[in-house]
Scaffold this motif. Structure first.
Motif, short mmCIF file in Angstrom:
data_model
loop_
_atom_site.label_atom_id
_atom_site.label_comp_id
_atom_site.label_asym_id
_atom_site.label_seq_id
_atom_site.Cartn_x
_atom_site.Cartn_y
_atom_site.Cartn_z
N HIS A 62 -8.69 9.44 4.56
CA HIS A 62 -7.51 8.94 5.26
C HIS A 62 -6.27 9.26 4.45
O HIS A 62 -6.34 9.62 3.28
N SER A 63 -5.13 9.07 5.11
CA SER A 63 -3.85 9.34 4.47
C SER A 63 -3.66 8.46 3.23
O SER A 63 -4.14 7.33 3.18
N ALA A 64 -2.94 9.00 2.26
CA ALA A 64 -2.60 8.21 1.08
C ALA A 64 -1.71 7.03 1.45
O ALA A 64 -1.62 6.06 0.71
N LYS A 65 -1.10 7.14 2.63
CA LYS A 65 -0.24 6.04 3.08
C LYS A 65 -1.01 4.74 3.22
O LYS A 65 -0.49 3.66 2.99
N LEU A 66 -2.28 4.86 3.62
CA LEU A 66 -3.11 3.67 3.74
C LEU A 66 -3.19 2.97 2.38
O LEU A 66 -3.22 1.75 2.29
N VAL A 67 -3.23 3.78 1.33
CA VAL A 67 -3.28 3.22 -0.03
C VAL A 67 -1.91 2.68 -0.44
O VAL A 67 -1.79 1.53 -0.86
N THR A 68 -0.86 3.51 -0.26
CA THR A 68 0.45 3.12 -0.79
C THR A 68 1.08 1.98 0.00
O THR A 68 1.97 1.31 -0.50
N GLN A 69 0.63 1.77 1.23
CA GLN A 69 1.20 0.68 2.02
C GLN A 69 0.44 -0.62 1.82
O GLN A 69 0.82 -1.65 2.35
N ASN A 70 -0.67 -0.54 1.09
CA ASN A 70 -1.47 -1.74 0.86
C ASN A 70 -1.08 -2.36 -0.48
O ASN A 70 -0.60 -1.67 -1.37
N ARG A 71 -1.26 -3.66 -0.59
CA ARG A 71 -0.97 -4.37 -1.83
C ARG A 71 -2.06 -5.38 -2.09
O ARG A 71 -2.62 -5.92 -1.14
N GLY A 72 -2.32 -5.64 -3.34
CA GLY A 72 -3.27 -6.70 -3.60
C GLY A 72 -3.68 -6.77 -5.06
O GLY A 72 -3.38 -5.88 -5.86
N SER A 73 -4.37 -7.83 -5.36
CA SER A 73 -4.87 -8.04 -6.72
C SER A 73 -5.99 -7.05 -7.01
O SER A 73 -6.47 -6.35 -6.11
N ARG A 74 -6.42 -7.03 -8.25
CA ARG A 74 -7.57 -6.23 -8.64
C ARG A 74 -8.79 -6.57 -7.78
O ARG A 74 -9.53 -5.68 -7.36
N GLU A 75 -8.98 -7.86 -7.50
CA GLU A 75 -10.11 -8.31 -6.68
C GLU A 75 -9.99 -7.75 -5.27
O GLU A 75 -10.98 -7.33 -4.67
N HIS A 76 -8.78 -7.80 -4.74
CA HIS A 76 -8.55 -7.26 -3.39
C HIS A 76 -8.97 -5.80 -3.34
O HIS A 76 -9.70 -5.38 -2.44
N TRP A 77 -8.54 -5.01 -4.32
CA TRP A 77 -8.86 -3.59 -4.33
C TRP A 77 -10.35 -3.37 -4.55
O TRP A 77 -10.96 -2.49 -3.93
N ALA A 78 -10.95 -4.18 -5.43
CA ALA A 78 -12.39 -4.04 -5.69
C ALA A 78 -13.18 -4.35 -4.42
O ALA A 78 -14.13 -3.64 -4.07
N ASP A 79 -12.78 -5.40 -3.70
CA ASP A 79 -13.45 -5.76 -2.44
C ASP A 79 -13.32 -4.65 -1.41
O ASP A 79 -14.26 -4.33 -0.70
N LEU A 80 -12.12 -4.08 -1.35
CA LEU A 80 -11.85 -3.01 -0.40
C LEU A 80 -12.75 -1.80 -0.69
O LEU A 80 -13.31 -1.19 0.22
N ILE A 81 -12.87 -1.47 -1.97
CA ILE A 81 -13.70 -0.34 -2.36
C ILE A 81 -15.16 -0.62 -2.00
O ILE A 81 -15.85 0.23 -1.41
N THR A 82 -15.61 -1.83 -2.30
CA THR A 82 -16.99 -2.21 -1.95
C THR A 82 -17.20 -2.12 -0.44
O THR A 82 -18.22 -1.61 0.02
N TRP A 83 -16.21 -2.60 0.31
CA TRP A 83 -16.30 -2.54 1.77
C TRP A 83 -16.41 -1.09 2.25
O TRP A 83 -17.25 -0.78 3.09
N MET A 84 -15.59 -0.21 1.68
CA MET A 84 -15.65 1.19 2.10
C MET A 84 -16.97 1.83 1.68
O MET A 84 -17.52 2.68 2.38
#
Ligand code: HEC
Length: 138
Positions: A62-84
């Motif tokens: 997906h576009s890098a925009k999905l990444v750059t428009q998202n915000r969150g704590s380390r946990e948020h990002w870790a959860d997102l990665i696990t989900w993907m």
């Protein structure tokens, strides 16, 4: 005589003003250029430690925009990665690489509330707002 010297003063003043405006414009351009260098032109990712790892792993599906428009704590990002990884076909990362990615994301795309300024104290608010006159009654 008087007219000439006034004219002279006026043109001096104008030249000073023009010089001032030119140097303001130049410094605005410099600031802009410096800011633009900090962001990757392709992806919009902030250029800092780990950004290339993120570019190589996070802009394929997906576009890098999905990444750059998202915000969150380390946990948020870790959860997102696990989900993907669990549901979207994202591959597993060696722990060190995942650390790099999470460090990068949580420091440059951390929670929004941490970057927002503190609320103004009541004594710095306009009178109407602090008196609550314009607030809807609940
Ligand atoms: C194997 C494919 C794949 C890779 C690689 C991938 N993602 Fe995703 N990602 C997805 C899919 C699919 C979605 C859902 C897209 C949608 O909702 O349209 C998604 C959604 C997202 C979202 C939006 C989540 C939301 O709440 O809407 C973010 C943020 C995100 N990815 C970040 C990342 C980051 C950071 C990486 C690198 C570590 C990454 N992605 C790598 C497949 C991938």
């Amino acid at each position: 005589m008087v007219m000439t010297s006034r004219k002279h003063q006026w043109s001096l003043a104008r030249r000073t003003l023009a010089g001032l405006l030119a140097s303001l414009a130049a410094s605005a351009l410099l600031t802009h250029a410096a800011a633009a260098q900090d962001v990757d032109a392709d992806t919009g990712l902030v250029i800092a430690d780990g950004w290339e790892t993120v570019k190589n792993n996070c802009t394929i599906c997906h576009s890098a925009k999905l990444v750059t428009q998202n915000r969150g704590s380390r946990e948020h990002w870790a959860d997102l990665i696990t989900w993907m990884q669990d549901t979207q076909g994202l591959w597993e990362f060696p722990p060190e690489m995942e650390n790099t990615i999470l460090d990068y994301l949580s420091s440059h795309y951390g929670p929004k509330h941490e970057t927002r300024r503190q609320n103004l104290p009541p004594n710095l608010m306009p009178p109407a707002a602090s008196a609550g006159e314009s607030a809807p009654s609940s």
